[in-house]
Design a protein around this motif. Structure first.
Motif, short mmCIF file in Angstrom:
data_model
loop_
_atom_site.label_atom_id
_atom_site.label_comp_id
_atom_site.label_asym_id
_atom_site.label_seq_id
_atom_site.Cartn_x
_atom_site.Cartn_y
_atom_site.Cartn_z
N ILE A 231 4.49 -15.36 -7.53
CA ILE A 231 4.55 -14.02 -6.96
C ILE A 231 3.12 -13.57 -6.67
N SER A 232 2.81 -13.36 -5.41
CA SER A 232 1.47 -12.92 -5.04
C SER A 232 1.54 -11.53 -4.42
N SER A 233 0.38 -10.90 -4.28
CA SER A 233 0.32 -9.50 -3.88
C SER A 233 -0.39 -9.30 -2.55
N ALA A 234 0.25 -8.49 -1.70
CA ALA A 234 -0.41 -7.97 -0.50
C ALA A 234 -0.57 -6.47 -0.72
N ASP A 262 4.76 -9.87 -2.51
CA ASP A 262 5.13 -8.45 -2.59
C ASP A 262 4.15 -7.68 -1.71
N ALA A 263 4.63 -7.29 -0.53
CA ALA A 263 3.80 -6.59 0.45
C ALA A 263 4.38 -5.21 0.71
N PHE A 265 3.62 -2.09 0.58
CA PHE A 265 2.93 -1.25 1.56
C PHE A 265 1.73 -1.95 2.18
N GLY A 266 1.14 -2.90 1.45
CA GLY A 266 -0.05 -3.59 1.96
C GLY A 266 0.22 -4.44 3.18
N GLY A 267 1.48 -4.83 3.38
CA GLY A 267 1.80 -5.63 4.55
C GLY A 267 1.50 -4.93 5.86
N PHE A 268 1.44 -3.59 5.81
CA PHE A 268 1.16 -2.84 7.03
C PHE A 268 -0.28 -3.01 7.51
N ALA A 269 -1.10 -3.66 6.72
CA ALA A 269 -2.45 -4.02 7.20
C ALA A 269 -2.36 -4.88 8.45
N ALA A 270 -1.24 -5.60 8.60
CA ALA A 270 -1.06 -6.47 9.75
C ALA A 270 -1.00 -5.69 11.06
N CYS A 271 -0.76 -4.38 10.99
CA CYS A 271 -0.63 -3.56 12.20
C CYS A 271 -1.98 -3.25 12.84
N SER A 272 -3.05 -3.46 12.09
CA SER A 272 -4.37 -3.06 12.57
C SER A 272 -5.28 -4.27 12.78
N PRO A 273 -5.91 -4.39 13.95
CA PRO A 273 -6.88 -5.48 14.16
C PRO A 273 -8.02 -5.45 13.15
N THR A 274 -8.32 -4.27 12.64
CA THR A 274 -9.41 -4.12 11.68
C THR A 274 -9.06 -4.69 10.31
N TYR A 275 -7.78 -4.62 9.94
CA TYR A 275 -7.39 -4.98 8.57
C TYR A 275 -6.43 -6.15 8.48
N LYS A 276 -6.01 -6.70 9.61
CA LYS A 276 -5.00 -7.75 9.56
C LYS A 276 -5.50 -9.03 8.89
N ASN A 284 3.31 -18.00 6.04
CA ASN A 284 3.79 -19.27 5.49
C ASN A 284 4.50 -19.11 4.14
N ALA A 285 4.67 -17.87 3.69
CA ALA A 285 5.40 -17.63 2.44
C ALA A 285 6.89 -17.94 2.64
N ASP A 286 7.59 -18.16 1.52
CA ASP A 286 9.04 -18.35 1.56
C ASP A 286 9.76 -17.02 1.69
N SER A 287 9.21 -15.97 1.08
CA SER A 287 9.86 -14.66 1.13
C SER A 287 8.81 -13.56 1.01
N ILE A 288 9.15 -12.39 1.59
CA ILE A 288 8.24 -11.25 1.61
C ILE A 288 9.04 -9.97 1.39
N THR A 289 8.49 -9.09 0.58
CA THR A 289 9.05 -7.75 0.37
C THR A 289 8.20 -6.72 1.12
N VAL A 290 8.86 -5.83 1.88
CA VAL A 290 8.17 -4.73 2.54
C VAL A 290 9.00 -3.45 2.35
N ASP A 291 8.35 -2.38 1.93
CA ASP A 291 8.99 -1.08 1.80
C ASP A 291 8.84 -0.32 3.11
N CYS A 292 9.95 0.17 3.64
CA CYS A 292 9.88 0.97 4.87
C CYS A 292 9.68 2.45 4.57
N HIS A 293 10.19 2.92 3.43
CA HIS A 293 10.02 4.34 3.12
C HIS A 293 8.64 4.66 2.59
N LYS A 294 7.75 3.70 2.67
CA LYS A 294 6.34 3.98 2.41
C LYS A 294 5.64 4.15 3.77
#
Length: 465
Positions: A231-234, A262-263, A265-276, A284-294
């Motif tokens: 389990i790794s962290s984004a 576990d991404a 809220f941090g997964g949203f860094a992908a939306c920005s060229p500055t932080y992606k 390349n992960a097998d699975s990813i968690t993203v919260d939408c209500h964040k």
């Protein structure tokens, strides 16, 4: 005539009252307190005949509405709580009106399931993730982590020829992680894998919460080839730290493990060229968690899981409905019923579909970058005020700080939150009491930083007299 029949005849009046109340709330949201100490007396007996919707709304407004805090407002910076965009609210209202039980892509509920499948594709596009992820909506990060880790559990069993979903767990499952969110630990317990089976991995030195790769390699070597879950962290909770996904991907080429990120809220860094760059390699992960209500800013309860399509059979084995035999091949006759925990589900995808379609990639890039700017602005205040200190560098959208006199932290936070002007949450980091301020609301501006910091200065001056 019953009130149910009477209410049916006054739909327009009921919805007009709700519309007017909703507009008033949203228009004056920045003026509503972020906390309340008012007490409400609770009723224990149900009225024999009921009151009808309009009278019930009146009672709600007298008893509960004045106590509801501005958790969806611009200065509620606790618990990484997002707001709700106008489009998301429109989608949520329609989801309630249409009241679909989203399951099958063929037959009953086919349109709602298709909306969900399309929304998953839109999210993959938003995050620049490949299309070889399958996904769906659940209530939050806890159930998203649960779903992903349940499939990981089934994968572990298959490595030794076992079907854990059918026959139960035998033996212990090894889980390696450094700074897991409590929802992931909770999920391990609910899945029968046990939090005691976590093998803790050291974090990097130098004020970090990310995995120490050298220690991870040692822990992997000690397993002697036994399959495990990583389990790794984004974006960790306190400091929004990211694990090195490119390095983990290289390890995955050498070792046999399920890689979950576990991404929330941090997964949203992908939306920005500055932080992606922070999430480079996560595809390349097998699975990813993203919260939408964040950070997507849709109403509670909304999260998604992404599981690689190559694991769909494992996922189906994990969640297949007991009565699914009549459906034929569940992969050929797709239904979400067989791919996630809940059998009954509202159309959770619709608010997300509305907001994604309304604001697009650029809209979310702007939202994310604006929130990071306000976080950095707030951090500037912390670093220039002699009464405060940062506990960690600001990597994205969360500011973790404390008072120079640590003994004043609890009193300070209590006083600050009681003002109703801003809300933050306590934490404990690197052996120190601290405070977290998380910026994820589309409404938050530099003006809100001014309002909050003015209150902070008043309180801290009074405390350090």
């Amino acid at each position: 005539m019953s009130y149910l029949n009477k209410d049916q005849q006054v739909w327009d009046e009921i919805l007009q009252l709700i519309k007017e109340q909703g507009i008033a709330y949203l228009t004056h949201l920045d003026e509503r307190p972020t906390s309340s100490k008012k007490e409400v007396a609770l009723l224990s007996d149900l009225d024999e005949n009921g009151l009808g919707a309009i009278a019930t709304l009146k009672q709600f407004n007298e008893r509960f509405e004045p106590v509801i805090v501005a958790s969806s407002g611009p200065r509620y910076w606790g618990f990484v709580t997002g707001g709700t965009t106008p489009a998301a609210i429109a989608g949520d209202w329609l989801a309630a009106i249409y009241d679909q039980n989203t399951q099958s892509a063929k037959g009953n509920g086919d349109v709602s399931a298709l909306i969900e499948l399309e929304t998953i594709q839109l999210l993959l596009s938003l995050f620049n993730l490949p299309k070889d992820f399958f996904g769906g909506f659940v209530t939050g990060a806890t159930l998203s982590n649960f779903t992903c880790l349940a499939v990981a559990r089934q994968w572990i069993g298959k490595q030794s020829g076992k079907d854990f979903a059918k026959d139960g767990i035998s033996g212990s499952i090894k889980v390696l992680t450094a700074t897991p969110h409590s929802s992931a630990v909770k999920s391990l317990g609910m899945l029968g894998m046990g939090s005691a089976n976590i093998i803790p991995v050291n974090v990097l030195t130098g004020n970090r919460e990310a995995i120490d790769l050298e220690d991870l390699k040692l822990k992997i070597a000690a397993l002697n080839g036994e399959p495990f879950i990583l389990i790794s962290s984004a974006g960790t909770v306190n400091t929004v730290d990211f694990d090195d996904f490119e390095a983990i991907d290289q390890l995955k080429a050498k070792y046999n493990f399920w890689w979950h990120i576990d991404a929330a809220f941090g997964g949203f860094a992908a939306c920005s060229p500055t932080y992606k760059h922070l999430v480079k390699g996560w595809e390349n992960a097998d699975s990813i968690t993203v919260d939408c209500h964040k950070w997507l800013n849709v109403p509670y309860e909304s999260a998604v899981f992404f599981v690689k399509e190559q694991h769909q059979l494992l996922q189906m084995e994990t969640f297949q409905n007991a009565n699914a035999a009549y459906l034929g091949n569940p992969l050929a006759n797709f239904s979400y019923l067989n791919f996630l925990p809940e059998n009954s589900r509202r159309l959770k995808a619709l608010p997300a579909w509305f907001t994604l379609t309304s604001y697009g990639k650029m809209g979310y890039q702007e939202l994310i970058e604006k929130n990071v700017e306000t976080a950095l602005l707030f951090a500037d205040f912390i670093t220039t005020n002699p009464n405060f200190e940062l506990l960690a560098p600001v990597r994205l959208n969360t500011v973790c700080f404390t008072l120079i006199d640590e003994n004043l932290v609890s009193d300070f936070l209590d006083r600050l939150n009681s003002t109703g002007k801003v809300f933050m949450t306590p934490t404990f980091y690197n052996g120190k009491k601290g405070i977290r301020a998380a910026f994820v609301n589309w409404r938050t501006t530099a003006d809100d930083i001014v309002i909050a910091t003015e209150e902070m200065e008043k309180i801290v001056k009074d405390l350090v007299k």
